[in-house]
Design a protein around this motif. Structure first.
Motif, PDB file in Angstrom:
ATOM      1  N   TYR A   1      32.489  21.544  24.772  1.00  0.00           N
ATOM      2  CA  TYR A   1      30.990  21.411  25.151  1.00  0.00           C
ATOM      3  C   TYR A   1      30.555  20.092  24.661  1.00  0.00           C
ATOM      4  CZ  TYR A   1      30.836  26.389  26.028  1.00  0.00           C
ATOM      5  OH  TYR A   1      30.901  27.834  26.664  1.00  0.00           O
TER       6      TYR A   1
ATOM      7  N   GLY B   1      26.365  33.449  27.090  1.00  0.00           N
ATOM      8  CA  GLY B   1      27.790  33.181  27.047  1.00  0.00           C
ATOM      9  C   GLY B   1      27.917  32.097  25.994  1.00  0.00           C
ATOM     10  N   PHE B   2      26.999  31.098  26.104  1.00  0.00           N
ATOM     11  CA  PHE B   2      27.427  29.907  25.023  1.00  0.00           C
ATOM     12  C   PHE B   2      27.403  30.315  23.577  1.00  0.00           C
ATOM     13  CE2 PHE B   2      25.772  26.871  21.905  1.00  0.00           C
ATOM     14  CZ  PHE B   2      26.674  25.769  22.047  1.00  0.00           C
TER      15      PHE B   2
ATOM     16  N   LYS C   1      28.029  33.387  22.481  1.00  0.00           N
ATOM     17  CA  LYS C   1      29.390  34.187  21.998  1.00  0.00           C
ATOM     18  C   LYS C   1      30.501  33.221  21.919  1.00  0.00           C
ATOM     19  CE  LYS C   1      27.738  38.560  24.248  1.00  0.00           C
ATOM     20  NZ  LYS C   1      27.926  39.426  25.601  1.00  0.00           N
ATOM     21  N   GLU C   2      30.665  32.371  22.874  1.00  0.00           N
ATOM     22  CA  GLU C   2      32.020  31.430  22.556  1.00  0.00           C
ATOM     23  C   GLU C   2      31.861  30.709  21.549  1.00  0.00           C
ATOM     24  OE1 GLU C   2      35.014  29.788  25.855  1.00  0.00           O
ATOM     25  OE2 GLU C   2      33.042  29.399  26.318  1.00  0.00           O
ATOM     26  N   PHE C   3      30.725  30.185  21.115  1.00  0.00           N
ATOM     27  CA  PHE C   3      30.485  29.056  20.153  1.00  0.00           C
ATOM     28  C   PHE C   3      30.902  29.831  18.806  1.00  0.00           C
ATOM     29  CE2 PHE C   3      28.473  26.785  16.611  1.00  0.00           C
ATOM     30  CZ  PHE C   3      28.819  25.446  16.996  1.00  0.00           C
TER      31      PHE C   3
ATOM     32  N   SER D   1      39.005  22.235  19.981  1.00  0.00           N
ATOM     33  CA  SER D   1      38.761  22.641  21.343  1.00  0.00           C
ATOM     34  C   SER D   1      37.275  22.899  21.640  1.00  0.00           C
ATOM     35  CB  SER D   1      39.647  24.115  21.377  1.00  0.00           C
ATOM     36  OG  SER D   1      40.864  23.788  21.321  1.00  0.00           O
ATOM     37  N   LEU D   2      36.519  23.645  20.622  1.00  0.00           N
ATOM     38  CA  LEU D   2      35.184  23.929  20.987  1.00  0.00           C
ATOM     39  C   LEU D   2      34.281  22.465  21.273  1.00  0.00           C
ATOM     40  CD1 LEU D   2      32.515  25.526  20.989  1.00  0.00           C
ATOM     41  CD2 LEU D   2      32.749  25.370  18.409  1.00  0.00           C
TER      42      LEU D   2
ATOM     43  N   ARG E   1      32.841  32.314  18.279  1.00  0.00           N
ATOM     44  CA  ARG E   1      34.209  32.735  18.023  1.00  0.00           C
ATOM     45  C   ARG E   1      34.893  31.604  17.986  1.00  0.00           C
ATOM     46  NH1 ARG E   1      38.271  32.633  21.487  1.00  0.00           N
ATOM     47  NH2 ARG E   1      36.719  32.114  23.182  1.00  0.00           N
ATOM     48  N   MET E   2      34.825  30.419  18.512  1.00  0.00           N
ATOM     49  CA  MET E   2      35.764  29.246  18.660  1.00  0.00           C
ATOM     50  C   MET E   2      35.331  28.534  17.245  1.00  0.00           C
ATOM     51  SD  MET E   2      36.025  28.030  22.625  1.00  0.00           S
ATOM     52  CE  MET E   2      37.325  26.770  22.093  1.00  0.00           C
ATOM     53  N   TYR E   3      34.152  28.382  16.903  1.00  0.00           N
ATOM     54  CA  TYR E   3      33.926  27.686  15.504  1.00  0.00           C
ATOM     55  C   TYR E   3      34.704  28.102  14.538  1.00  0.00           C
ATOM     56  CZ  TYR E   3      31.210  25.032  11.849  1.00  0.00           C
ATOM     57  OH  TYR E   3      31.110  23.991  10.997  1.00  0.00           O
TER      58      TYR E   3
ATOM     59  N   ASN F   1      33.012  20.175  31.981  1.00  0.00           N
ATOM     60  CA  ASN F   1      32.193  21.461  31.808  1.00  0.00           C
ATOM     61  C   ASN F   1      30.826  21.493  32.180  1.00  0.00           C
ATOM     62  OD1 ASN F   1      32.545  24.331  30.514  1.00  0.00           O
ATOM     63  ND2 ASN F   1      31.039  23.673  29.233  1.00  0.00           N
TER      64      ASN F   1
END
Length: 668
Positions: free
Chosen positions: A444, A424-425, A427-429, A439-440, A431-433, A583
């Motif tokens: 985290y 999960g980390f 995939k999200e990292f 926000s990223l 995309r958001m980077y 978080n």
């Protein structure tokens, strides 16, 4: 001892002249040139009836005792030469030109013929020669119309001083700019300098000197060639004729045996005046260099060379051969004067592709009977030594394979996740980077999180694409091979959300491949880790976390040129429990490493995947970059020249280090 003509001053009985005579050309003044012979007196021969090419070297013979006249000499009939009288004696001017050709002590002919020809014993110690391949000839226009033209010497000295001083100032370098040679020809001044200095002098094009604007351009090959005198061109053509007559195109053999018997070399005076034999070889090899457009063309044309019967007793005298033809496969040194291994020692790390070496009929066979065992270790590909097989092709292949560094085997990713946290980390990292770094970082990272960036400029990249610019990353780079002091290392370790957000905002925008559709462009490892600090303080023994390493690629946009560049990266995260009230997962450590793009071993499936051999070559290039400081391109060139023998590439680098341009070395 090496190819040379018969001794001067030998009388009809073959005895030398008394001390103080003109026998060796050192004790008294002579006219030089080839001594005139009577029609009924032939050249000296040895006991076998061959032409004796031995002669005093460096005047040492003058210190030897005079020959005892009581020793009987051979009858005149035994000493009759079979080749008849020699050609006419060369003029004094021709001999001066020859001296400039073979000594490298001045004159345009040297640089035109040599193009990298060694300049003497010091050249083999890594010193940069004036006529090395990395020189540049420039044409300067404007001296004739300047105020300095009325000065003594036509203002040449003032112009040269101006160019050296101004170029150093404009280039903002502490390195002194040096003009090695200069010549006024018509309205132009031609100067010769190193490649590096020449580039700086070219920046002065259009500058004002003594009241006039000067024009500086690089001289054309035709302009450089025009500097040769007619006599020099004639000598150059004669040397080409000698080489042409001695080349067998079918066998790819250059036969340079018994050069002392060559009438053309005698006619142009290469054996007169006590000339050192190594100068003859340098002149011949210099002409050879000009006959080939590339090293590969040279390798294809000349596979074998014979130097039999030249009275050579040390390879130093023929060192130019190894420089010109480093990839020789077969070499004949038979019927020379090699007495021991010391005479061959200077080739211990050269001619590493040699498969056949003939040393028959040399004193070494009797004086050092076990010489073969030692020479086998010097030349890793040697199979035939003086007519005996010392290795099989299979043994050679096995020995060379053992010298190559073996890369760590690739077994694919090892992803051991805990409750899907790692997946999960990631995939999200990713995309958001690319879309929202602020926000990223806020999600985290906390005040104890650390981020560091390292730029690796030595990593291999494709030779088909230019090296990407890294200026936007360099100022943040914490590469410990470049940043060696504690203070700068601490300053480039960014701690806390605010500092990390600030750095990320200054980095170029990126676009990573989609994890779902381009997963083959990534290698991701995930492993549990224990003993991480509990931010709540409730578990003194520490808590469990995850360490994730991801290798992949992304595209970014260079801030100045706005060009899109693909880079390879590696990123290592240490994830642990989050601070209460925030978080539940936080990044404890984030280390990013950037390098030039290179496809991952698993990113191209099927028959086009990188072979094991190619991986080994990449590993060698990386290792040579680390040990030498060279760029990947020059490291690859060095390994190719050494036929991918790593130790030989290191030796070659150390030999050529002094003449490599600044561009050969990686910068931070």
């Amino acid at each position: 001892m090496a190819p040379n003509g018969p001794r001067k001053g030998a009388g009809p009985s073959g005895a030398r002249n008394p001390r103080g005579s003109t026998g060796n050309g050192l004790k008294s003044v002579t006219r030089g040139g080839i001594s005139k012979r009577r029609s009924n007196v032939a050249g000296r021969v040895d006991r076998d009836g061959d032409l004796d090419m031995d002669a005093p070297v460096n005047g040492r013979e003058s210190r030897k005792p005079k020959r005892d006249d009581s020793i009987p000499t051979a009858p005149r009939s035994v000493r009759q030469a079979t080749n008849g009288p020699r050609g006419p004696r060369p003029t004094a001017k021709a001999q001066q030109i020859i001296q400039r050709v073979i000594t490298g002590t001045g004159g345009n002919i040297t640089s035109r013929l040599a193009n990298g020809m060694s300049g003497g014993p010091k050249a083999f110690k890594g010193s940069r020669q004036i006529n090395a391949p990395h020189t540049m000839t420039l044409r300067v226009e404007g001296l004739k119309s300047s105020k300095a033209a009325n000065n003594e010497g036509g203002g040449l000295k003032e112009l040269l001083n101006f160019l050296e001083r101004k170029a150093q100032s404009v280039a903002k370098t502490s390195r002194p700019i040096r003009i090695k040679k200069s010549q006024i020809k018509g309205d132009f001044v031609y100067i010769t300098t190193s490649k590096e200095d020449g580039e700086d002098i070219l920046k002065l094009n259009g500058f004002s000197f003594a009241g006039t604007a000067i024009s500086i351009t690089e001289a054309t090959p035709a302009e450089r060639e025009s500097g040769l005198s007619s006599d020099a061109l004639e000598i150059k053509d004669n040397l080409r004729d000698v080489l042409s007559a001695r080349y067998d195109v079918n066998a790819k053999l250059l036969n340079l045996s018994t050069l002392g018997d060559d009438p053309v070399l005698h006619q142009i005076g290469f054996f007169s005046g006590g000339s050192k034999p190594e100068k003859l070889f340098r002149a011949l090899m210099a002409v050879c260099e000009g006959l080939f457009k590339s090293p590969q063309e040279k390798r294809n044309a000349v596979v074998s060379v014979s130097l039999a019967g030249n009275n050579v007793d040390d390879v130093f005298q023929i060192m130019a051969l190894a420089d010109t033809f480093p990839d020789l496969v077969n070499l004949d040194l038979s019927r020379n004067h090699f007495k021991d291994l010391k005479g061959v020692l200077k080739w211990r790390h050269r001619l590493q592709k040699l498969e056949t070496l003939l040393l028959n009929d040399n004193p070494i066979e009797v004086a050092t009977p076990d010489y073969k065992a030692e020479l086998v270790t010097w030349f890793p590909r040697l199979q035939n030594l003086s007519g005996l097989q010392v290795r099989t092709p299979e043994q050679v292949a096995a020995a060379l394979a053992a010298l190559r560094p073996t890369p760590i085997p690739q077994h694919g990713a090892d992803f051991r996740d805990i409750a899907g946290v790692g997946e999960g980390f990631i995939k999200e990292f990713i995309r958001m980077y690319d879309v929202d770094r602020n926000s990223l970082a806020a999600m985290y990272y906390d005040e104890q999180s650390t981020f560091s960036l390292a730029v690796d400029n030595t990593f291999l990249h494709s030779s088909n694409t230019p090296r990407p610019q890294s200026s936007a990353y360099i100022k943040f780079s914490r590469n410990h091979t470049k940043i060696t002091h504690t203070g700068p290392r601490i300053q480039r370790l960014f701690t806390g959300t605010n500092f990390i957000q600030s750095v990320w905002q200054q980095l170029p925008p990126t676009r990573h491949p989609d994890l779902a559709t381009d997963f083959n462009k990534y290698i991701i490892d995930c492993h549990p880790v224990q003993g991480l600090q509990d931010p709540s303080g409730q578990n003194p023994a520490g808590m469990d976390g995850i360490i994730i390493t991801i290798h992949g690629e992304f595209q970014d946009q260079e801030p100045v040129s706005l060009n899109t560049t693909t880079r390879s990266f590696s990123r290592t995260f240490v994830l642990g429990p989050g601070v209460p009230g925030r978080n539940p997962i936080r990044v404890i450590s984030d280390m990013l490493s950037l390098r030039s793009f290179a496809p991952l071993p698993t990113s191209t499936p099927g028959p086009t995947a990188q072979s094991n051999e190619e991986l080994q070559k990449q590993q060698m290039i990386i290792e040579l970059c680390k040990q030498s400081g060279m760029t990947p391109e020059y490291s690859r060139f060095c390994l190719v020249e050494a036929n991918w023998v790593f130790q030989q590439a290191l030796v070659l680098f150390n030999e050529k280090r002094a003449i490599l341009p600044a561009a050969a070395f990686a910068t931070q």
